[in-house]
Design a protein around this motif. Structure first.
Motif: not given
Length: 238
Positions: A170-171, A180-181, A188-189, A194-196
């Motif tokens: 997932l990371l 691409m963002l 936000i990503l 960081v939370l993940l």
């Protein structure tokens, strides 16, 4: 990378030697420093953690565990260290491979089973049929209990490896979408990563604890049968 899972392949070579698996032994280099460096807060925290684990494992194994808790405390420390090492960049996650997890789970389970079946064969056979089982269901319960005992090392190994791989994948997926963002979405990503990462740190501790507790429970079954047999025999006949 040829595919997403190739990031978990042990393919790093230096001087024709694969050094990926050496990350599992880096923790051994930190052990001697505990005997000549002044105790720090980290040492006190680790000692308190070992003491609490000892009390909990002793409850599962019984008061006459005779130092068996040290085996599972060491197992917890090894898995915890390797799980955390996999969260750092460019470090091989050894616990995400069945080669390591199954190599730990199978010898533990095999030693418990051999000890029980060699010393207390009749009681191990009786343990395959739970108390209160109706007569017509006894044969089916023996098959079910046998299968559940056989798959125990596999479930231990797959549980640890799958949980380690899931978070890392997932990371990786979230990190590959970064170029691409836009800058607003990229912030936000980063916050979500960081939370993940904090969640993965908790998973690393939880999975090491679950593996060691389940191993303790599997050994306590055989240990309980052995103690029950000894208590049933009069001391004069021993």
């Amino acid at each position: 990378m040829t595919n997403l899972f190739s990031s978990f392949d042990p393919s790093t070579n230096i001087m024709n030697l694969s050094i990926n698996w050496t990350s599992a032994f880096i923790g051994i280099m930190l052990v001697p420093s505990m005997f000549w460096i002044m105790p720090s807060r980290l040492n006190f925290m680790w000692s308190n953690l070992n003491f609490n684990l000892h009390k909990e494992f002793k409850v599962l194994l019984g008061n006459n565990s005779n130092g068996m808790t040290l085996i599972f405390i060491s197992l917890f420390g090894i898995l915890l260290f390797n799980n955390f090492m996999g969260l750092f960049p460019y470090i091989f996650t050894s616990t995400s491979h069945m080669a390591l997890t199954f190599s730990i789970a199978l010898p533990l389970w095999m030693s418990f089973m051999l000890f029980g079946w060699v010393n207390n064969t009749k009681h191990m056979f009786a343990h395959l049929v739970p108390q209160g089982t109706p007569g017509p269901l006894m044969s089916f319960m023996v098959i079910i209990e046998t299968i559940s005992n056989i798959i125990r090392p596999g479930t231990l190994a797959i549980r640890l490896a799958a949980n380690m791989i899931a978070g890392h994948l997932l990371l990786t997926l979230m990190g590959n979408t970064g170029p691409m963002l836009s800058y607003s979405i990229l912030s936000i990503l980063l916050m979500s990563q960081v939370l993940l990462f904090i969640l993965e740190s908790a998973v690393a501790m939880i999975q090491a604890y679950v593996f060691s507790v389940l191993s303790t429970l599997y050994s306590s079954e055989v240990y309980y049968v052995n103690n029950t047999l000894k208590s049933a025999i009069p001391s004069s006949s021993l």
